[in-house]
Design an enzyme around this catalytic site. Structure first.
Site, PDB file in Angstrom:
ATOM      1  N   TYR A 154      50.443 -13.072  62.948  1.00 51.52           N
ATOM      2  CA  TYR A 154      50.078 -11.943  63.805  1.00 51.52           C
ATOM      3  C   TYR A 154      51.263 -11.002  63.957  1.00 51.52           C
ATOM      4  CZ  TYR A 154      52.633 -13.894  67.841  1.00 51.52           C
ATOM      5  OH  TYR A 154      53.608 -14.372  68.685  1.00 51.52           O
ATOM      6  N   CYS A 155      50.956  -9.762  64.355  1.00 51.74           N
ATOM      7  CA  CYS A 155      52.034  -8.810  64.646  1.00 51.74           C
ATOM      8  C   CYS A 155      51.657  -7.989  65.870  1.00 51.74           C
ATOM      9  CB  CYS A 155      52.406  -7.955  63.432  1.00 51.74           C
ATOM     10  SG  CYS A 155      51.056  -7.071  62.656  1.00 51.74           S
ATOM     11  N   ARG A 156      51.763  -6.670  65.822  1.00 51.66           N
ATOM     12  CA  ARG A 156      51.617  -5.867  67.043  1.00 51.66           C
ATOM     13  C   ARG A 156      50.176  -5.746  67.518  1.00 51.66           C
ATOM     14  NH1 ARG A 156      55.772  -1.476  64.562  1.00 51.66           N
ATOM     15  NH2 ARG A 156      57.707  -2.460  65.310  1.00 51.66           N
ATOM     16  N   CYS A 186      48.156  -3.307  62.665  1.00 52.56           N
ATOM     17  CA  CYS A 186      49.563  -3.508  62.302  1.00 52.56           C
ATOM     18  C   CYS A 186      49.654  -4.044  60.869  1.00 52.56           C
ATOM     19  CB  CYS A 186      50.215  -4.468  63.287  1.00 52.56           C
ATOM     20  SG  CYS A 186      51.929  -4.869  62.897  1.00 52.56           S
TER      21      CYS A 186
END
Length: 225
Positions: A179-181, A185
């Site tokens: 996962y990221c932002r 993202c």
């Protein structure tokens, strides 16, 4: 006379609403809100992350501040900015979804940025069940400062820019949830592609830290896992 006064008051109210819309009428200002949804940052850090010079970044932040979307504090010579409230993050997230649903240009632009066909993904609900069962490893590929500001409990931090060099730190027999932002993202998409190309089992969380926060899910801050 009373009718004119009422009409003027209504016009002033709608102009006040419109001022908020005008503050959002810039792609770079939306990008700054996206960055601030990850945590407080200095003007210098925001400018670097958004690819802006300091003067332009400061001007955009002042526009957002005047609209009430961000707040600031001074620490010595540095000015730190943060979102004015969770409702600003909610507005930003909703604006993106409304645009995707109703702006014809958004899906094509999204696919050009994130990659057509996307990557295999898992929802927050599915992730929770699999974490409880010990079936997955969570990988946070945001910059370290964003991880330290707040991350999914138990997630490992390896920024996407370091992933190729540190891939041996990840297990080979367990599925990796990246996962990221947030939902839009690109870092998570790039990380899944890299991991998959290297023979690891990787899947993307369907959204990211923005949506995780807005759903009132548990968050850890500080120490690297």
């Amino acid at each position: 006379m009373a009718e004119t006064t009422t009409a003027q008051a209504k016009a002033q109210l709608y102009e006040a609403f419109a001022a908020s819309g005008k503050a959002l009428a810039s792609g770079k200002r939306l990008e700054l809100l996206d960055l601030l949804a990850q945590g407080e940052r200095t003007v210098e850090a925001l400018a670097k992350a958004a690819g802006l010079n300091l003067t332009t970044a400061s001007a955009h932040l002042q526009t957002l501040k005047q609209a009430g979307f961000v707040a600031s504090r001074r620490d010595g010579v540095r000015i730190h900015y943060r979102l004015a409230g969770d409702d600003v993050a909610q507005l930003f997230a909703l604006l993106r979804k409304v645009a995707e649903n109703h702006q014809a240009a958004v899906p094509a632009a999204r696919d050009a940025y994130l990659g057509q066909g996307g990557a295999a993904e898992i929802t927050r609900q599915e992730l929770h069940a699999r974490v409880e069962a010990g079936e997955v490893v969570m990988l946070d590929v945001r910059p370290v400062e964003e991880y330290l500001a707040g991350h999914i409990p138990g997630a490992v931090s390896i920024p996407v820019t370091e992933l190729a060099e540190r891939i041996n730190e990840l297990p080979t027999g367990t599925e990796i949830v990246v996962y990221c932002r947030g939902e839009y993202c690109v870092m998570a998409y790039d990380a899944v592609r890299l991991l998959t190309d290297r023979g690891l089992r990787a899947i993307r969380l369907s959204d990211g830290m923005l949506e995780w926060r807005l759903a009132d899910m548990p968050i850890d801050a500080g120490g690297l896992a």
